[in-house]
Design a protein around this motif. Structure first.
Motif, PDB file in Angstrom:
ATOM      1  N   UNK A 125      42.619  37.932  37.593  1.00 47.89           N
ATOM      2  CA  UNK A 125      42.617  39.335  38.237  1.00 47.89           C
ATOM      3  C   UNK A 125      41.125  39.948  38.563  1.00 47.89           C
ATOM      4  N   UNK A 126      41.398  39.794  40.005  1.00 46.81           N
ATOM      5  CA  UNK A 126      41.122  39.900  40.719  1.00 46.81           C
ATOM      6  C   UNK A 126      41.304  41.704  41.470  1.00 46.81           C
ATOM      7  N   UNK A 127      40.934  43.180  41.272  1.00 43.05           N
ATOM      8  CA  UNK A 127      41.544  44.296  41.813  1.00 43.05           C
ATOM      9  C   UNK A 127      41.130  44.506  43.303  1.00 43.05           C
ATOM     10  N   UNK A 128      40.463  43.656  43.412  1.00 41.74           N
ATOM     11  CA  UNK A 128      39.488  43.988  44.901  1.00 41.74           C
ATOM     12  C   UNK A 128      41.140  42.860  45.666  1.00 41.74           C
ATOM     13  N   UNK A 129      41.534  42.148  45.532  1.00 40.31           N
ATOM     14  CA  UNK A 129      42.705  41.555  45.557  1.00 40.31           C
ATOM     15  C   UNK A 129      44.063  42.701  46.641  1.00 40.31           C
TER      16      UNK A 129
END
Length: 606
Positions: A125-129
């Motif tokens: 999980x990387x919300x910037x992606x």
């Protein structure tokens, strides 16, 4: 004053100065490490309870013995205290708090933030992606969604970096996915970006559980093309509509509500608790998770569920305004309402959640039993302890049964089960000595008294539970011996049988009450095994005694004639009558002169 007394006095000074507002408190050890975090509606009342004798169970005593300092934070509301507690536990992972799992191993779906977004499965999980949907605890549901998306839409699968600048400069080319019909090549303008983004919006609806909205949209679009007599386009839309409709019908569970609902339920035992979270969107269950929590301080279900609700909603990004729970929590959430349903669709959803968490607990226990076979029996005995409300696990169970034929050859047997297994070295047989005639109650009284008076005298182990092979009458007889005569405190149960002589019910207490146990449960099977075993043991002993009694003859009364001699004579002459009719010479040939003379003299005296 000892060092420990000085420590407690210092801590009580801190406690007395605490605020009576809501807050979050932290216990620190001698190294300054946070060992426990808790929340409270009233900080002073809650923290002071740890230092009251009435509160101190064994685990709490251990915790209190390690506290060297107390820190606290006063917050405006109960909800803020709960959130603060949740954050501190995750940050510091205190030893005495229940374990909070983060669930990062579950897969999610990400719609990337690219110029032409992609739809990808991921566990990171990387919300910037991009925007994430899930996580999905059931891979079958996730795969079904991805399969539907693949059939309905042709979104790009390549990893090429696509920007407006690169497209204008002609640095992007259509790839193999276009050639095999998996992509419409929006990267080179063969599909407009507006049409492509419209597909992405519809995919978001599917991932959010809004398949009804998509179905309605496709239906209207299909009818519109049909009215324009664009039948090929209408047919193309119809195929998508039928796929979406089929998926919607399979994913629908039990409710037609258009609301977004979170459902929580809990199941716990002595050491662990299991909390199920179910997210429902437009009548479809889109997420189902069960988290396992290891108890550290005998936390109550209310305490665990409160913490789990905040933790799991944050963990899975839940923002539903309605939260269905089995009981009212001791806190409130600013933007959500707790509902304890009594009937209707929400009650069905809660029942489904409870079914899931119960099954998860059963599966977890089964897996533990496979790794440790003895653990299965311990779990069964713990269940028996809970059913009978015993002070400790009945590791040693002793069961009695009588056997006689119209009062003749009366015997009794006692079998012993230790840790749920037969302990045959501890089995005991008893010849009834003081009872005349068929009196089962008197026989049971004699045997139980002999068994446990000797155990007291020799200081051998006493059972954690006594079971009689019989009903209320047998239980009362055993109680009189154990409590009134021997002054022992041993729980007593009874196993009654039905008309077909099968184990029917477990009785406990005085007056005896039926204890509800499912007949296909492992506990009922263990109790049946105990009853069958004691019956087999007692009746086998009775048959042996009766057989011995029946085979006694005049030969047993003649001094000098033993079992070996008797066996030789019966093998040769077949009966006592023929032995008497045989002459001295025939007898001497078989058993020798001296023993033959003993027989002749004995028969002549007759």
């Amino acid at each position: 004053m000892t060092k420990d007394e000085e420590r407690l006095q210092r801590l009580k000074v801190i406690v007395n100065s605490l605020s009576e507002e809501p807050g979050c408190y932290q216990y620190l050890d001698k190294d300054g490490t946070i060992i426990y975090v808790g929340k409270a509606k009233n900080l002073k009342r809650r923290v002071s309870s740890y230092f009251n004798n009435s509160f101190k169970n064994r685990k709490t005593q251990i915790l209190v013995s390690k506290i060297e300092d107390i820190k606290y934070v006063v917050v405006p509301t109960d909800e803020d205290a709960l959130i603060q507690e949740n954050n501190l536990i995750k940050e510091h992972q205190p030893f005495y708090n229940i374990l909070l799992k983060d669930g990062k191993t579950y897969p999610s779906v990400c719609i990337t933030n690219e110029y032409l977004p992609r739809v990808i499965k991921t566990r990171n999980i990387d919300k910037k992606t991009g925007t994430y949907y899930g996580p999905f605890s059931h891979t079958g549901t996730l795969n079904a969604m991805m399969e539907l998306i693949g059939k309905l839409y042709q979104v790009r699968l390549c990893h090429t970096s696509i920007t407006p600048e690169r497209m204008e400069q002609g640095k992007v080319k259509k790839c193999l996915y276009y050639d095999i019909g998996k992509c419409k090549a929006p990267c080179v303008g063969l599909q407009s970006r507006e049409e492509y983004l419209q597909q992405i919006d519809e995919i978001k609806d599917i991932l959010s559980g809004n398949t009804r909205k998509l179905c309605q949209k496709l239906l209207e679009e299909m009818q519109s093309w049909a009215e324009k007599e664009e039948f090929l386009k209408a047919e193309s839309i119809k195929k998508k509509y039928l796929l979406a409709k089929d998926f919607d019908s399979k994913s629908r569970v039990i409710t037609s509500t258009n609301q977004n609902i979170d459902v929580f339920s809990i199941e716990d035992d002595e050491n662990k608790a299991y909390v199920n979270y179910m997210h429902v969107v437009n009548g479809c269950i889109t997420r189902v998770f069960t988290n396992e929590y290891k108890k550290k301080l005998d936390e109550t279900p209310e305490e665990i569920l409160s913490l789990a609700i905040v933790s799991m909603r944050e963990q899975y990004g839940a923002e539903s305004k309605e939260i269905v729970v089995p009981f009212e929590p001791d806190f409130t959430l600013k933007d959500a309402e707790f509902i304890v349903p009594k009937s209707g669709d929400k009650k069905k959803l809660l029942f489904l959640s409870e079914t899931n968490v119960r099954q998860y607990r059963i599966d977890a226990l089964k897996q533990a039993e496979k790794l440790n076979p003895d653990q299965r029996n311990i779990n069964i005995l713990k269940e028996l302890q809970r059913k009978l409300k015993l002070p400790k696990i009945p590791m040693r169970i002793e069961c009695f049964d009588n056997s006689n034929t119209m009062g003749q050859d009366a015997v009794a047997g006692c079998v012993v089960f230790i840790g749920g297994r037969k302990s045959k070295n501890d089995y005991r047989k008893y010849n009834i000595k003081t009872v005349i005639g068929p009196d089962d109650y008197a026989s049971m009284s004699e045997v139980v008294y002999r068994k446990y008076s000797r155990a007291i005298e020799e200081e051998t182990p006493l059972p954690d539970l006594i079971i009689t092979d019989g009903g209320k009458g047998q239980m009362e007889v055993v109680r009189k011996v154990i409590e009134d005569q021997l002054h022992l405190d041993i729980p007593i149960a009874g196993l009654a049988k039905d008309a077909h002589h099968r184990t029917n019910e477990l009785l406990f207490g005085f007056p005896a009450q039926v204890v509800g146990i499912e007949m296909d449960s492992p506990l009922f099977k263990l109790l049946t095994q105990i009853q069958d075993e004691v019956h087999r043991f007692a009746i086998t002993f009775h048959k042996q005694k009766r057989a011995k009694h029946n085979t006694e003859s005049e030969l047993d009364l003649i001094k000098g004639i033993g079992n070996a001699t008797k066996t030789l004579l019966l093998k040769k002459f077949k009966s006592l009558k023929r032995i008497k009719e045989a002459g001295y010479e025939q007898l001497a040939e078989t058993i020798g002169a001296s023993k033959a003379q003993l027989l002749v003299d004995a028969f002549n005296k007759e």
